[in-house]
Scaffold this motif. Sequence first.
Motif, short mmCIF file in Angstrom:
data_model
loop_
_atom_site.label_atom_id
_atom_site.label_comp_id
_atom_site.label_asym_id
_atom_site.label_seq_id
_atom_site.Cartn_x
_atom_site.Cartn_y
_atom_site.Cartn_z
N ILE A 165 35.23 36.95 41.53
CA ILE A 165 33.75 37.32 41.44
C ILE A 165 32.85 35.96 42.19
O ILE A 165 32.00 36.20 42.92
CB ILE A 165 33.02 37.72 40.26
N HIS B 130 30.73 44.82 40.04
CA HIS B 130 29.42 45.02 40.76
C HIS B 130 28.64 44.42 39.76
O HIS B 130 27.67 43.55 39.79
CB HIS B 130 29.26 46.18 41.03
N SER C 103 28.45 36.83 49.87
CA SER C 103 27.65 37.98 49.87
C SER C 103 26.95 37.80 48.46
O SER C 103 27.27 38.51 47.63
CB SER C 103 28.39 39.01 50.04
N PRO C 104 25.83 37.19 48.43
CA PRO C 104 25.02 37.36 46.95
C PRO C 104 24.60 38.72 46.69
O PRO C 104 24.24 39.56 47.75
CB PRO C 104 23.99 36.37 47.29
N PRO C 105 24.66 39.29 45.49
CA PRO C 105 24.09 40.45 45.08
C PRO C 105 22.56 40.49 45.36
O PRO C 105 21.75 39.49 45.18
CB PRO C 105 24.52 40.68 43.67
N LYS C 106 21.87 41.98 45.67
CA LYS C 106 20.79 41.86 45.85
C LYS C 106 19.86 42.72 45.07
O LYS C 106 18.63 42.37 44.86
CB LYS C 106 20.54 42.49 47.65
N THR D 193 33.36 35.89 45.88
CA THR D 193 32.63 36.79 46.56
C THR D 193 30.88 36.57 46.28
O THR D 193 30.40 36.79 47.72
CB THR D 193 32.85 38.13 45.69
N ASN D 194 30.60 35.98 45.46
CA ASN D 194 29.24 35.87 45.27
C ASN D 194 28.80 34.65 46.37
O ASN D 194 27.62 34.64 46.86
CB ASN D 194 28.63 35.37 43.76
N ARG E 139 28.96 40.71 39.17
CA ARG E 139 28.38 39.79 40.24
C ARG E 139 26.94 39.52 40.26
O ARG E 139 26.56 38.33 40.40
CB ARG E 139 28.63 40.55 41.23
N ARG E 140 26.18 40.58 39.61
CA ARG E 140 24.86 40.27 39.42
C ARG E 140 24.62 39.13 38.19
O ARG E 140 23.74 38.32 38.24
CB ARG E 140 24.13 41.50 38.97
N SER F 268 25.91 35.33 39.14
CA SER F 268 24.84 34.76 40.18
C SER F 268 23.87 34.14 39.69
O SER F 268 23.04 33.21 40.19
CB SER F 268 24.24 36.05 40.99
#
Length: 373
Positions: A360, A268, A367-370, A363-364, A271-272, A275
Motif C-alpha cells: 500500500i 482501497h 498513485s495517491p488516492p483522491k 502504491t500510494n 490507501r486513504r 496516505s
Amino acid sequence: MTWLDWVFYFFSGVVGIQVIYYLFFLKLLPSGKDKRRQIGVSPNLPVSVIVCAKNEAENLKSFLPSILNQDYPKFQVILINDASRDDTLEIMEAFQEQFSNIKIVNVRNNETFWANKKYALTLGIKAAEYEHLLFTDADCKPVSNHWISEMSKQFSESKSIVLGYGSYAKIKKSFLNKLIRFETLLTAIQYFSYASWGNPYMGVGRNLAYTKTEFFKANGFINHIKVRSGDDDLFINEVANGKNTTICSSEESFTVSQPKTSFKAWIHQKRRHISTAKLYKSKHKLLLGLFYSTQLLFWTLPIVLLIFLFQWPWVVGLISFRFLIQWVALGKASKKLMEKDLVPIIPVLECFLIFFQLIIFITNLISPPKHWK
C-alpha cells in the motif's frame, strides 16, 4: 568481523527496539474501571452526535436506531448527507419524522470542495447545537446504549478531546476479517498508549469526541482541507496534546463497524488512511516509522541468518523472546478490547499485515488516492 556478524548485531538491536515498544504498550494500556466513574463523576453534558453519510441508505436503516435509542438525557443527532446518489437523504428524513432530536444537513457538491468529507463535516459541526461533539460513521453501531454516557463523562474542564475504540464486526472463517481486526487492534493500542504517555497522535472517526471550541480554535480542517482523508487523525495530530486529551477504554464505549469483505475494498480503504501519515508531526512519524521498520526487519533479517545457520540458537532464542513479549502485551490488550480470538495467530497476521502495508505504501507513492468514497 564478517558481514553476518553485523547482520546478527543489527538483528539483536531490532529485537531490542521491538521489545521496548511492546513493553511500552503493555504498561500503558488502560486497565480496570475508569477513575472518573469510580469517583462518581457523571456530568450528563448535552451532546451533539455527528454522523456523516455518503451513499449509506442501507447502513442508516440498520445502525441509526442504536444511536437514537441511547440511554442519555439530552442529545441531538446531526445527520450529514454528503451529496449521496442513493436514498440516504430520504432515509434521514424518514427517521427525522419519528425523532425530534434529529437535524439534517444536506450537502451538495461544489467545484471547490467536491467529494471532500471535511467540508461536509464542517457544515455539520457548525449546525450542532451543543458544545460537546461525538463522532461516528453511518456503518457503526455502539455496543451498548451507554455509549454516549461513557464517552461524554471523560470530558472535563481540561479535557476537550476523547479518543475511543472503534472495532470491526467478526466474520467467522474469514482470514481477511481477522487481518482487518488485528490491524485495528494494533492501531488502537498505539494511539491509546501514546495518549497515555501524554503524546497523542491520532484518533478514529468511528468513535471520537471533541468540543466545538477545540475545532474552531484550530480553524477546523483548514490546514489540511485539500487532503481528502484525515478528518480524524490529521485533526487530532494537529490539536491534541497531553493536557487536552484523554481516552475512553470501557467496553460499553466501543463501537462496531462493518468490515470490508474483499481484499480489494480493504486495500482501497487503507490507501486513504495510510496516505495521511506523511503529514503527521515529525516526532510521531519518527516513532511510528521506527516501529514499522523494525517490524519489517524482524521478519527479514533472521531469514538471512538462518539460511547460513549463523548463530542459529541465538537467532531462534531472540525470535522466541520477542514473540513471547508480543504475545503478553497484545494478549492483555486483546482481552481488554474484546479481540481474544486473534491471539493464537498473531505471528501469521503480523507477517501478512506488514506485507500489505508495504504494498500500500508503494502504491500510494505511485498513485495517491483522491476521494473519501
